[in-house]
Design a protein around this motif. Sequence first.
Motif, PDB file in Angstrom:
ATOM      1  N   ALA A  33       0.948  -1.087   0.070  1.00 19.81           N
ATOM      2  CA  ALA A  33       0.038   0.017   0.023  1.00 19.81           C
ATOM      3  C   ALA A  33       0.838   1.286  -0.119  1.00 19.81           C
ATOM      4  O   ALA A  33       1.997   1.252   0.561  1.00 19.81           O
ATOM      5  CB  ALA A  33      -0.954  -0.071   1.235  1.00 19.81           C
ATOM      6  N   SER A  34       0.272   2.362  -0.314  1.00 16.92           N
ATOM      7  CA  SER A  34       0.945   3.741  -0.491  1.00 16.92           C
ATOM      8  C   SER A  34       1.473   4.144   1.201  1.00 16.92           C
ATOM      9  O   SER A  34       0.738   3.658   2.045  1.00 16.92           O
ATOM     10  CB  SER A  34       0.046   4.689  -0.870  1.00 16.92           C
ATOM     11  N   ASN A  69      -0.507 -18.041  -2.070  1.00 16.45           N
ATOM     12  CA  ASN A  69      -0.021 -18.186  -0.818  1.00 16.45           C
ATOM     13  C   ASN A  69       0.381 -17.071   0.273  1.00 16.45           C
ATOM     14  O   ASN A  69       1.391 -17.098   0.434  1.00 16.45           O
ATOM     15  CB  ASN A  69       0.758 -19.460  -0.557  1.00 16.45           C
ATOM     16  N   PRO A  70      -0.730 -16.018   0.459  1.00 19.67           N
ATOM     17  CA  PRO A  70      -0.091 -14.891   1.095  1.00 19.67           C
ATOM     18  C   PRO A  70       0.362 -15.389   2.421  1.00 19.67           C
ATOM     19  O   PRO A  70      -0.165 -16.175   2.990  1.00 19.67           O
ATOM     20  CB  PRO A  70      -1.577 -14.137   1.043  1.00 19.67           C
ATOM     21  N   ARG A 125      -5.165  -9.528   2.118  1.00 16.88           N
ATOM     22  CA  ARG A 125      -5.947  -8.270   1.814  1.00 16.88           C
ATOM     23  C   ARG A 125      -5.233  -7.514   0.477  1.00 16.88           C
ATOM     24  O   ARG A 125      -6.346  -7.064  -0.362  1.00 16.88           O
ATOM     25  CB  ARG A 125      -6.262  -7.283   3.075  1.00 16.88           C
ATOM     26  N   PHE A 126      -4.122  -7.342   0.626  1.00 16.86           N
ATOM     27  CA  PHE A 126      -3.621  -6.764  -0.677  1.00 16.86           C
ATOM     28  C   PHE A 126      -3.960  -7.373  -1.703  1.00 16.86           C
ATOM     29  O   PHE A 126      -4.463  -6.509  -2.985  1.00 16.86           O
ATOM     30  CB  PHE A 126      -2.163  -6.263  -0.470  1.00 16.86           C
ATOM     31  N   VAL A 127      -3.558  -8.550  -1.930  1.00 19.67           N
ATOM     32  CA  VAL A 127      -3.949  -9.478  -3.063  1.00 19.67           C
ATOM     33  C   VAL A 127      -5.251  -9.326  -3.480  1.00 19.67           C
ATOM     34  O   VAL A 127      -5.469  -9.347  -4.863  1.00 19.67           O
ATOM     35  CB  VAL A 127      -3.368 -10.998  -2.666  1.00 19.67           C
ATOM     36  N   SER A 128      -6.184  -9.536  -2.604  1.00 18.99           N
ATOM     37  CA  SER A 128      -7.554  -9.588  -2.956  1.00 18.99           C
ATOM     38  C   SER A 128      -7.948  -8.200  -3.480  1.00 18.99           C
ATOM     39  O   SER A 128      -8.714  -8.077  -4.560  1.00 18.99           O
ATOM     40  CB  SER A 128      -8.577  -9.591  -1.803  1.00 18.99           C
ATOM     41  N   SER A 129      -7.416  -7.292  -2.962  1.00 22.80           N
ATOM     42  CA  SER A 129      -7.671  -5.671  -3.497  1.00 22.80           C
ATOM     43  C   SER A 129      -7.278  -5.450  -5.027  1.00 22.80           C
ATOM     44  O   SER A 129      -7.754  -4.726  -5.715  1.00 22.80           O
ATOM     45  CB  SER A 129      -7.239  -4.644  -2.625  1.00 22.80           C
TER      46      SER A 129
END
Length: 258
Positions: A38-39, A240-241, A248-252
């Motif tokens: 994320a930023s 495999n996070p 969450r990042f991958v999902s976003s």
Amino acid sequence: MPPVLKVHELSKTFGAVRILNAVTFQMAEGEVISLVGASGSGKSTLLRCINFLETPTSGRIEVMGEAISITSNRPGKSEITNRAKIRLFRQRTGMVFQSFNLWPHRTVIGNVTEALVYVLGKGRREAEDMAHSALSKVGMAEFRDRYPSQLSGGQQQRVAIARVLAMRPKIMLFDEPTSALDPELIGEVLKVIRTLAEEGATILLVTHEMRFARDVSNRMIFLRKGILEQDDAPEELFRNPASEAVKRFVSSVMPAAA
């Protein structure tokens, strides 16, 4: 073959705010690593610390076997061993910025030859030959006599990449190279980076272009609040996070990276 870059427990604080927290990783020659997250997670700061545009608070950085260590003996005061090697680090780690940073009063060829003449000490003829070769590689040789104001954003960024290429660094650092571009210009810059990767360049890349990062990278490093939470091959990171934050990042970003 020894790593071209080793980062060991690198930390950076601004006042009471910790931006990087004991980040450790290494990369081999010819690897492409994307820094994602994320930023505000510390990605750009990490790049800037590697070539000492920012001074780390503590840690150790090694480039091609040459090392600089930073210690923090008291708050707000860092001590650097082998400070004289910073110039060498900057020669070996070429940086491409978000905002191009071209000199507006110099032509395209002038922008690329400047460091060759005044940093590497090349003669004007040799510098122009090296600059022309680099500009040809990014498709900008025919614009050599234009000024930055006469170029699109994508063209300016390609000149900025040529400026780094001409210096023949061991590692290329890209700090969100498409973030200042209009959407229709992003592809031309990503195409240049992809070509460099396919030709074996060693690249450390900060990007929000997740599909591109997944396709071009050997590894992806996920940072969260300055902490390295996962360092894996792209498909492993997506499938495999290693933590809830990575998940969450991958999902976003999955729709953009699909």
